[in-house]
Design a protein around this motif. Structure first.
Motif, short mmCIF file in Angstrom:
data_model
loop_
_atom_site.label_atom_id
_atom_site.label_comp_id
_atom_site.label_asym_id
_atom_site.label_seq_id
_atom_site.Cartn_x
_atom_site.Cartn_y
_atom_site.Cartn_z
N GLN A 1 43.69 53.08 35.13
CA GLN A 1 44.55 52.26 34.27
C GLN A 1 43.78 51.86 33.02
OE1 GLN A 1 46.07 48.71 36.14
NE2 GLN A 1 47.29 48.13 34.37
N HIS A 2 44.42 52.06 31.87
CA HIS A 2 43.83 51.65 30.61
C HIS A 2 44.17 50.18 30.37
CE1 HIS A 2 44.38 51.35 26.01
NE2 HIS A 2 43.11 51.11 26.32
N THR A 3 43.21 49.31 30.64
CA THR A 3 43.43 47.88 30.45
C THR A 3 42.10 47.16 30.42
OG1 THR A 3 44.70 45.97 31.26
CG2 THR A 3 43.57 47.28 32.91
N ASP A 4 42.13 45.95 29.91
CA ASP A 4 40.95 45.08 29.88
C ASP A 4 41.06 44.11 31.05
OD1 ASP A 4 39.09 42.92 29.23
OD2 ASP A 4 38.98 43.80 27.24
N ILE A 5 40.00 43.98 31.81
CA ILE A 5 40.02 43.11 32.98
C ILE A 5 40.37 41.67 32.63
CG2 ILE A 5 37.53 42.64 32.82
CD1 ILE A 5 39.59 42.96 36.06
N THR A 6 40.06 41.26 31.39
CA THR A 6 40.35 39.88 30.98
C THR A 6 41.81 39.69 30.60
OG1 THR A 6 39.69 40.33 28.69
CG2 THR A 6 37.98 39.55 30.18
N ASP A 7 42.58 40.78 30.55
CA ASP A 7 43.99 40.69 30.15
C ASP A 7 44.96 40.78 31.31
OD1 ASP A 7 43.28 40.49 27.48
OD2 ASP A 7 43.42 42.65 27.12
N ILE A 8 44.45 40.96 32.53
CA ILE A 8 45.35 41.14 33.67
C ILE A 8 45.04 40.10 34.75
CG2 ILE A 8 45.63 43.61 33.25
CD1 ILE A 8 43.63 44.13 35.51
N GLU A 9 46.01 39.90 35.60
CA GLU A 9 45.84 38.99 36.74
C GLU A 9 45.67 39.83 37.99
OE1 GLU A 9 48.02 35.22 38.99
OE2 GLU A 9 48.78 35.96 37.08
N LEU A 10 44.54 39.69 38.65
CA LEU A 10 44.26 40.47 39.83
C LEU A 10 44.92 39.85 41.06
CD1 LEU A 10 40.45 41.16 39.26
CD2 LEU A 10 42.34 42.76 38.90
N PRO A 11 45.32 40.66 42.01
CA PRO A 11 45.90 40.12 43.25
C PRO A 11 44.84 39.35 44.04
CG PRO A 11 45.53 42.48 43.45
CD PRO A 11 45.29 42.14 42.01
N LYS A 12 45.19 38.18 44.50
CA LYS A 12 44.24 37.35 45.24
C LYS A 12 43.94 37.94 46.62
CE LYS A 12 44.37 34.12 42.01
NZ LYS A 12 43.23 33.84 41.12
N GLY A 13 42.68 37.94 46.99
CA GLY A 13 42.27 38.36 48.33
C GLY A 13 42.68 39.77 48.71
N HIS A 14 42.68 40.69 47.75
CA HIS A 14 43.22 42.02 48.00
C HIS A 14 42.16 43.09 48.24
CE1 HIS A 14 45.93 45.44 47.74
NE2 HIS A 14 45.15 45.97 46.80
N TYR A 15 41.07 43.06 47.50
CA TYR A 15 40.12 44.17 47.51
C TYR A 15 38.98 43.94 48.50
CZ TYR A 15 42.49 45.73 43.29
OH TYR A 15 43.45 46.15 42.39
N ASP A 16 38.65 45.00 49.23
CA ASP A 16 37.51 44.95 50.14
C ASP A 16 36.19 45.21 49.42
OD1 ASP A 16 39.13 44.71 52.61
OD2 ASP A 16 39.79 46.73 52.08
N PHE A 17 36.29 45.86 48.26
CA PHE A 17 35.09 46.21 47.51
C PHE A 17 35.44 46.21 46.02
CE2 PHE A 17 32.07 49.38 45.72
CZ PHE A 17 30.87 48.82 46.14
N ILE A 18 34.61 45.55 45.22
CA ILE A 18 34.77 45.55 43.77
C ILE A 18 33.43 45.91 43.14
CG2 ILE A 18 35.33 44.19 41.71
CD1 ILE A 18 37.12 42.45 43.42
N SER A 19 33.46 46.84 42.20
CA SER A 19 32.24 47.29 41.55
C SER A 19 32.34 47.15 40.04
CB SER A 19 31.94 48.75 41.92
OG SER A 19 33.06 49.58 41.64
N CYS A 20 31.22 46.80 39.43
CA CYS A 20 31.09 46.75 37.97
C CYS A 20 29.78 47.46 37.63
CB CYS A 20 31.03 45.32 37.45
SG CYS A 20 32.46 44.32 37.80
#
Length: 210
Positions: A74-93
């Motif tokens: 997805q072409h988007t900026d992380i600061t412009d979207i609302e992430l689903p709460k408690g959804h991801y088992d793993f997040i990487s940056c």
């Protein structure tokens, strides 16, 4: 393909993936190499990046073989979207957190499922004597690694050179010193672990025990 410091640490990052991981988010995914590695583990991967060119390349490089798992780019900026709460088992940056306000990690923390893991492969500027000592230690190792990759590249058959990434994600120099990163992370990601890595990187691991 030149020696890539971020790719070098992929195995280390993959070892942080929790058992039975079902959903992952890769923030600042660039052309999607790490996101594809996650997808090959059978994980449903959302991969986002603010660079339209990088996302287009990520999509073009994915699914070239029938049956290949494909991340949702997805072409988007992380600061412009609302992430689903408690959804991801793993997040990487991977080398992306310095492209955004560091307190963005609070939103990433909230998006972790119970038992979820956030990993940040971060960059930092040399500010202290210890920073410079690590930097100097990395220089000869970096030179050897680059030479090794260059030699392998010359020996690789021409057919193996097709389909390589033609686009590189935008680069920004880090500005926040590691000491300050440690301080802010202690508040925003209590209990996280941060350690220096050799190639001008640090690894931050936060586990959601909630």
């Amino acid at each position: 393909m030149p020696f890539d410091h971020n790719d070098h640490y992929h195995p280390l990052l993959l070892r942080q993936v929790p058992p039975n991981c079902g959903a992952a988010l890769d923030v600042g995914c660039g052309t999607g190499r790490f996101a594809r590695r996650l997808a090959h583990l059978g994980i449903a991967v959302d991969a986002i990046d603010p660079s339209e060119e990088a996302i287009a390349e990520a999509r073009a490089l994915s699914g070239r073989t029938a049956g290949d798992p494909i991340p949702r780019f997805q072409h988007t900026d992380i600061t412009d979207i609302e992430l689903p709460k408690g959804h991801y088992d793993f997040i990487s940056c991977l080398a992306s957190i310095h492209h955004m306000p560091f307190d963005t990690v609070a939103a990433l923390r909230e998006a972790l499922a119970p038992g979820g893991v956030l990993v940040i492969l971060g960059c930092y500027p040399e500010k202290s004597r210890l920073d410079w000592a690590w930097s100097l230690a990395a220089v000869p190792v970096n030179a050897v690694a680059r030479l090794t990759v260059a030699v392998k590249d010359r020996l690789r058959p021409v057919s193996a050179a097709t389909g390589r990434e033609r686009v590189r994600a935008p680069v920004k120099q880090p500005a926040m010193p590691l000491l300050r990163i440690r301080g802010e992370a202690a508040v925003l990601l209590p209990g996280c672990d941060i350690r220096r890595l050799l190639f001008w990187r640090y690894l931050l691991v936060f586990r959601n025990h909630g």
